[in-house]
Design a protein around this motif. Structure first.
Motif: not given
Length: 271
Positions: A67-71
């Motif tokens: 899971y998480g975020d890529a930005r």
């Protein structure tokens, strides 16, 4: 003679105390041949909870889910059919997580792109998916990095969630290689709020998250890397985390009382 007997008593008590400590158990084991290559799903944080980045298809087993975020921190991100932005890249029997800035639509100067990947307790292995678990001196994190190219100054950190709060380590992964980090309670961790912004800017004041040599209440663990433009990357081949079961305070108190009683009886017998 009494001094020797008392030393034996202390040794016996130490052995009894050690018997009550949980053994480090493998809880996260990412690595292997899971799929044919998948771009990260465009997820971030909703209500403070990380969305599922991968997998989308062709995966099996719980440790493959993260899971998480890529930005991108400057401009936009082109994902679509991108072969460079965050992906799980099939590499025969050794799939890799590829963390690399956006490609054809990257402006000049290139974007800094942050990648925060987290494994949740609900997917932990070997019975570590329930109850309270944490890190002690016997726990470890293994990260096998096959490529580490020109990362940002804040790149290469461990991230964990303890007691509902996220924390990030001081920078420790700054090169390729198979690296194991032990005794996590001895590391410096800093409060981190990726729900507001996954970007890491400096460290701040170290947070006191270890108690009695244990970081308790760990419900998520992962890492943060930051790529400068599409020509640079981190490629991760293996990620392993071992944790220990943290006894409940009531059981610890009962064990301590029993241990004290046993030690007292032995001391009286040896007096």
């Amino acid at each position: 003679m009494k001094s020797h007997a008392f030393l034996r008593l202390l040794l016996s008590c130490s052995i009894l105390m050690a018997a009550h400590a949980g053994a480090a158990t493998l809880a996260v084991n990412w690595g292997g041949d899971y799929g044919t290559g998948n771009a990260f799903e465009p997820n971030g944080f909703t209500g403070g909870e990380p969305g599922q980045l991968s997998p989308s298809t062709n995966y099996s087993g719980t440790s493959s889910v993260f899971y998480g975020d890529a930005r991108s921190f400057i401009g936009g991100i082109y994902q679509g059919t991108s072969t460079t932005f965050g992906m799980v890249v099939n590499n025969g029997g050794l799939d890799r997580i590829e963390l690399k800035g956006s490609d054809a639509f990257t402006p000049d100067p290139p974007n800094n792109t942050g990648f925060l990947l987290l494994w949740k307790q609900q997917d932990f292995l070997n019975g570590m998916n329930t109850g309270e678990v944490g890190f002690d001196a016997t726990s470890s994190v293994r990260l096998n990095i096959t490529t580490y190219a020109n990362q940002a100054a804040d790149s290469g950190r461990l991230v964990l969630r303890s007691g509902g709060q996220y924390y990030i380590s001081s920078r420790i992964y700054t090169a390729s290689g198979d690296q194991t980090t032990a005794n996590l309670p001895a590391l410096s961790f800093f409060a981190y709020n990726p729900a507001n912004d996954i970007n890491v800017n400096g460290d701040g004041t170290p947070a006191s998250i270890a108690s009695g040599g244990v970081i308790p209440g760990v419900t998520e663990v992962g890492f943060y890397f930051e790529s400068i433009g599409s020509s640079n990357a981190v490629r991760i081949q293996d990620f392993e985390v071992s944790l220990v079961t943290v006894p409940e305070p009531s059981s610890m108190a009962a064990s301590a009382s029993l241990l004290a009683a046993v030690c007292l009886i032995r001391r009286r017998r040896n007096a």
